[in-house]
Design a protein around this motif. Structure first.
Motif, PDB file in Angstrom:
ATOM      1  N   GLN A  57       0.825  -1.203   0.000  1.00 54.24           N
ATOM      2  CA  GLN A  57       0.000   0.000   0.000  1.00 54.24           C
ATOM      3  C   GLN A  57       0.865   1.262   0.000  1.00 54.24           C
ATOM      4  N   ALA A  58       1.962   1.253   0.737  1.00 56.37           N
ATOM      5  CA  ALA A  58       2.869   2.408   0.773  1.00 56.37           C
ATOM      6  C   ALA A  58       3.485   2.643  -0.606  1.00 56.37           C
ATOM      7  N   LEU A  66       2.124   1.913  -3.456  1.00 53.15           N
ATOM      8  CA  LEU A  66       1.063   2.464  -4.325  1.00 53.15           C
ATOM      9  C   LEU A  66       0.851   3.954  -4.076  1.00 53.15           C
ATOM     10  N   ARG A  67       0.978   4.379  -2.830  1.00 52.25           N
ATOM     11  CA  ARG A  67       0.785   5.795  -2.490  1.00 52.25           C
ATOM     12  C   ARG A  67       1.908   6.663  -3.025  1.00 52.25           C
ATOM     13  N   ASN A  68       3.086   6.103  -3.155  1.00 48.55           N
ATOM     14  CA  ASN A  68       4.253   6.890  -3.610  1.00 48.55           C
ATOM     15  C   ASN A  68       4.369   6.915  -5.096  1.00 48.55           C
TER      16      ASN A  68
END
Length: 67
Positions: free
Chosen positions: A62-63, A65-67
């Motif tokens: 998830q991290a 994907l956020r970056n």
């Protein structure tokens, strides 16, 4: 993909294949095949570690994907 077997293998917690290999690894790998009680004990002890490995991988995914 890395080695199929190595005694000093350190799974990559960010690699889905490494995490899945650990999560789906049968208890018999860590306990004698003929001893059902030991396999059940190993499965019980490994369940929280497997859940934690999957949780950590998902958080890292998830991290990314956020970056």
């Amino acid at each position: 993909m890395g080695d199929l077997y190595a005694s000093n293998i350190t799974p990559d917690p960010y690699d889905a294949l490494s995490v899945l290999a650990f999560v789906f690894c049968p208890p018999g790998v860590f306990a004698p095949t003929g001893n059902r009680a030991e396999q059940e004990a190993v499965a019980e002890l490994m369940a929280p570690a497997k859940a934690e490995a999957a949780r950590r991988w998902y958080e890292a995914y998830q991290a990314r994907l956020r970056n």
